[in-house]
Design a protein around this motif. Sequence first.
Motif, PDB file in Angstrom:
ATOM      1  N   LEU A  72     -24.548  -9.263  15.118  1.00 51.23           N
ATOM      2  CA  LEU A  72     -25.640  -8.848  14.237  1.00 51.23           C
ATOM      3  C   LEU A  72     -25.359  -7.464  13.671  1.00 51.23           C
ATOM      4  N   ARG A  73     -24.873  -6.557  14.502  1.00 46.82           N
ATOM      5  CA  ARG A  73     -24.540  -5.202  14.034  1.00 46.82           C
ATOM      6  C   ARG A  73     -23.438  -5.265  12.980  1.00 46.82           C
ATOM      7  N   ALA A  74     -22.423  -6.108  13.215  1.00 48.74           N
ATOM      8  CA  ALA A  74     -21.330  -6.242  12.246  1.00 48.74           C
ATOM      9  C   ALA A  74     -21.851  -6.765  10.907  1.00 48.74           C
ATOM     10  N   GLU A  75     -22.759  -7.732  10.947  1.00 51.35           N
ATOM     11  CA  GLU A  75     -23.349  -8.248   9.709  1.00 51.35           C
ATOM     12  C   GLU A  75     -24.111  -7.156   8.974  1.00 51.35           C
ATOM     13  N   ARG A  76     -24.863  -6.389   9.716  1.00 49.27           N
ATOM     14  CA  ARG A  76     -25.665  -5.327   9.101  1.00 49.27           C
ATOM     15  C   ARG A  76     -24.779  -4.222   8.541  1.00 49.27           C
ATOM     16  N   GLU A  77     -23.689  -3.902   9.226  1.00 51.28           N
ATOM     17  CA  GLU A  77     -22.762  -2.892   8.712  1.00 51.28           C
ATOM     18  C   GLU A  77     -22.092  -3.391   7.437  1.00 51.28           C
ATOM     19  N   ALA A  78     -21.738  -4.676   7.389  1.00 54.98           N
ATOM     20  CA  ALA A  78     -21.147  -5.254   6.179  1.00 54.98           C
ATOM     21  C   ALA A  78     -22.149  -5.186   5.025  1.00 54.98           C
ATOM     22  N   ASP A  79     -23.410  -5.428   5.325  1.00 56.21           N
ATOM     23  CA  ASP A  79     -24.452  -5.357   4.306  1.00 56.21           C
ATOM     24  C   ASP A  79     -24.577  -3.932   3.762  1.00 56.21           C
ATOM     25  N   VAL A  80     -24.489  -2.944   4.647  1.00 54.56           N
ATOM     26  CA  VAL A  80     -24.556  -1.548   4.215  1.00 54.56           C
ATOM     27  C   VAL A  80     -23.379  -1.226   3.302  1.00 54.56           C
ATOM     28  N   ARG A  81     -22.185  -1.677   3.681  1.00 56.90           N
ATOM     29  CA  ARG A  81     -21.007  -1.422   2.842  1.00 56.90           C
ATOM     30  C   ARG A  81     -21.171  -2.061   1.464  1.00 56.90           C
ATOM     31  N   GLU A  82     -21.682  -3.282   1.439  1.00 51.52           N
ATOM     32  CA  GLU A  82     -21.904  -3.985   0.172  1.00 51.52           C
ATOM     33  C   GLU A  82     -22.915  -3.236  -0.701  1.00 51.52           C
ATOM     34  N   LYS A  83     -24.003  -2.791  -0.093  1.00 55.94           N
ATOM     35  CA  LYS A  83     -25.043  -2.070  -0.842  1.00 55.94           C
ATOM     36  C   LYS A  83     -24.516  -0.719  -1.333  1.00 55.94           C
ATOM     37  N   ALA A  84     -23.686  -0.050  -0.533  1.00 55.06           N
ATOM     38  CA  ALA A  84     -23.111   1.235  -0.939  1.00 55.06           C
ATOM     39  C   ALA A  84     -22.187   1.040  -2.146  1.00 55.06           C
ATOM     40  N   GLN A  85     -21.432  -0.049  -2.136  1.00 45.53           N
ATOM     41  CA  GLN A  85     -20.562  -0.351  -3.270  1.00 45.53           C
ATOM     42  C   GLN A  85     -21.397  -0.612  -4.526  1.00 45.53           C
ATOM     43  N   LYS A  86     -22.501  -1.306  -4.372  1.00 48.33           N
ATOM     44  CA  LYS A  86     -23.382  -1.576  -5.504  1.00 48.33           C
ATOM     45  C   LYS A  86     -23.959  -0.276  -6.061  1.00 48.33           C
ATOM     46  N   VAL A  87     -24.332   0.657  -5.174  1.00 49.07           N
ATOM     47  CA  VAL A  87     -24.857   1.954  -5.618  1.00 49.07           C
ATOM     48  C   VAL A  87     -23.785   2.678  -6.428  1.00 49.07           C
ATOM     49  N   GLU A  88     -22.565   2.657  -5.949  1.00 50.35           N
ATOM     50  CA  GLU A  88     -21.486   3.340  -6.664  1.00 50.35           C
ATOM     51  C   GLU A  88     -21.258   2.709  -8.038  1.00 50.35           C
TER      52      GLU A  88
END
Length: 129
Positions: A72-88
């Motif tokens: 679950l933590r790995a999924e959530r970390e992947a989601d954060v990375r995806e959202k950070a890329q979208k922000v950029e």
Amino acid sequence: MKQMKTVLAAMLVLTPAFSTLAAPQAATGCEAKRQDIEQQIEYARAHNNDHRVAGLQKALSELKDNCTDEGLRAEREADVREKAQKVEERRQELAEAQADGRTDKISKKQRKLEEAQAELDEAKGMLNK
């Protein structure tokens, strides 16, 4: 009398420390998800929503079979990375609109950047749940 005051003062000082030790810890990870699903099941039952109850029970069963806190933590970390890329990406789009000087595009890109940032903030908040 002086001893009584000392005892009372000590109790006042120590009471908050003991109460924090006795307070239940907030559930995190798979346990928090399990509690959330169980709460939704209770709500669905209270409102006689049998289809929702069945779906939630299936979700609970799958959660019990497949959920690990590490996964679950790995999924959530992947989601954060995806959202950070979208922000950029949104920042770059905004910069391009600002370079063009079109105010209508700038405001639209600014709004999209703010939405992406809010999604990133929410994803970061989920890391500790």
